[in-house]
Design an enzyme around this catalytic site. Structure first.
Site, PDB file in Angstrom:
ATOM      1  CD  GLU A  38      62.436   4.627  41.320  1.00 12.89           C
ATOM      2  OE1 GLU A  38      62.238   3.836  40.404  1.00 12.89           O
ATOM      3  OE2 GLU A  38      63.738   5.005  41.425  1.00 12.89           O
ATOM      4  CD  GLN A  95      54.382  31.495  49.325  1.00 15.81           C
ATOM      5  OE1 GLN A  95      54.049  30.816  50.329  1.00 15.81           O
ATOM      6  NE2 GLN A  95      55.332  32.405  49.211  1.00 15.81           N
ATOM      7  CG  HIS A 129      43.828  37.034  48.923  1.00 18.00           C
ATOM      8  ND1 HIS A 129      45.102  37.107  50.043  1.00 18.00           N
ATOM      9  CD2 HIS A 129      43.292  37.991  49.286  1.00 18.00           C
ATOM     10  CE1 HIS A 129      44.869  38.075  50.481  1.00 18.00           C
ATOM     11  NE2 HIS A 129      43.997  38.624  50.017  1.00 18.00           N
ATOM     12  CG  ASP A 168      40.624  35.519  56.592  1.00 20.12           C
ATOM     13  OD1 ASP A 168      39.425  35.599  55.909  1.00 20.12           O
ATOM     14  OD2 ASP A 168      41.618  34.734  56.630  1.00 20.12           O
ATOM     15  CE  LYS A 191      43.825  34.483  58.640  1.00 18.34           C
ATOM     16  NZ  LYS A 191      43.234  33.482  58.067  1.00 18.34           N
TER      17      LYS A 191
END
Ligand code: R5P
Length: 296
Positions: A38, A95, A129, A168, A191
């Site tokens: 912790e 993500q 993106h 890319d 890519k």
């Protein structure tokens, strides 16, 4: 009152430099792990009545985010008037969509977590993106420092006759800006990512620029597979050893040594401390903290 800057461990150097440039006080924040793992956290400099900036780049985010949230919450409990985050590398931006059913869109979840904990955020070239800006997911003022001018300066000073190459389509935003600053031609490769460590790159026809030094520019080197494949392809087509520049060098695997073995020179900004750091973003960061996002 003089604003206070504190560093999450690993960010001391940048916090010290920023405190000097901005004339803020560098506070002492103690963070260590209890034997069971912790986190123990203590402000040795009082945040009471002060605006506080917490410096924490978010490479290895899973081990840093919880102490960061504790530090922000503690600063508030101890009377800080505003609490901001200086995160030169902002994690979890890739993500940005549920690519497969059931996946977590962690960029949104991290944005919510940080927006709840902080009043403002300053970062360097977040991976945008599918989002057009951080405002798509962050509900606090989130200010972005662009590294392209600094990357261009480095190229002008260190590479004669460059050809700027983006690995890319996502990299075109940085590559186009850098090429225009440098006054060099640019090309963007194709890519396809098949997996975390499985990347396929297709070279475009670059023959017209033979004789130039290839300079690959991307925002992030993570596993390095993108850069490694691009370097291999270029060398198989008889190009001289390239320079690989990334704003954020994460080097998840042994990417830096593989690239070095392939003859590439790797250069990064100090958004994430690493031996390849050659482009200093501290002054640009300080300017943004002072004029837009920072402690008032
Ligand atoms: C993603 O599109 C980014 O711009 C980078 O190209 C990517 O994160 C590089 O990842 P890696 O080093 O793992 O190939």
């Amino acid at each position: 009152m003089t604003p206070l800057l504190v560093a999450i461990p690993g960010n001391e150097r940048l916090a010290e430099d920023l405190a000097v440039t901005l004339r803020y006080e560098l506070g002492r924040l103690e963070i260590r792990a209890f034997p069971d793992g912790e986190t123990y956290l203590r402000f040795h400099t009082s945040p009471n009545g002060r605006s506080v900036g917490i410096v924490c780049t978010l490479s290895h985010p899973n081990e840093r985010v919880l102490p960061l949230i504790f530090a922000a919450a503690t600063a508030r409990e101890l009377g800080a008037t505003r609490v901001g985050l200086v995160a030169p590398y902002l994690a979890y931006m890739r993500q940005d969509r549920r690519f497969k059913p059931g996946e977590a869109v962690t960029s949104r979840q991290v944005a919510r977590l940080l927006s709840d904990a902080f009043d403002w955020l300053v970062t360097v070239d977040p991976h945008l993106h599918r989002y057009s800006s951080l405002a798509d997911i962050y509900s606090i003022p989130a200010h972005v420092v662009h590294a392209a001018p600094l990357v261009s300066e480095w190229i002008k000073a260190n590479v004669t006759n460059p050809l700027i190459i983006g690995p890319d389509s996502e990299s075109e935003q940085w590559v186009a800006a850098v090429a225009s600053d440098v006054g060099a031609p640019y090309s963007v490769l194709e890519k396809v990512r098949h997996g975390d460590r499985d990347v396929e790159i297709r070279l475009k026809d670059l023959e017209q620029w033979k004789g130039r030094i290839p300079v690959l520019v991307d925002d992030i080197i993570s596993t390095g597979r993108t850069m490694i494949e691009a370097v291999r392809l270029l060398s198989s087509q008889g190009w001289p050893s390239p320079v690989c520049i990334a704003v954020h060098g994460l080097f998840a695997d042994d990417a830096d040594s593989v690239l070095a073995r392939l003859g590439a020179r790797v250069v990064t900004t100090n958004s994430v401390p690493h031996a390849t750091n050659a482009i200093d973003i501290e002054k640009a960061l300080a300017a943004h903290i002072a004029t837009q996002g920072g402690p008032k």
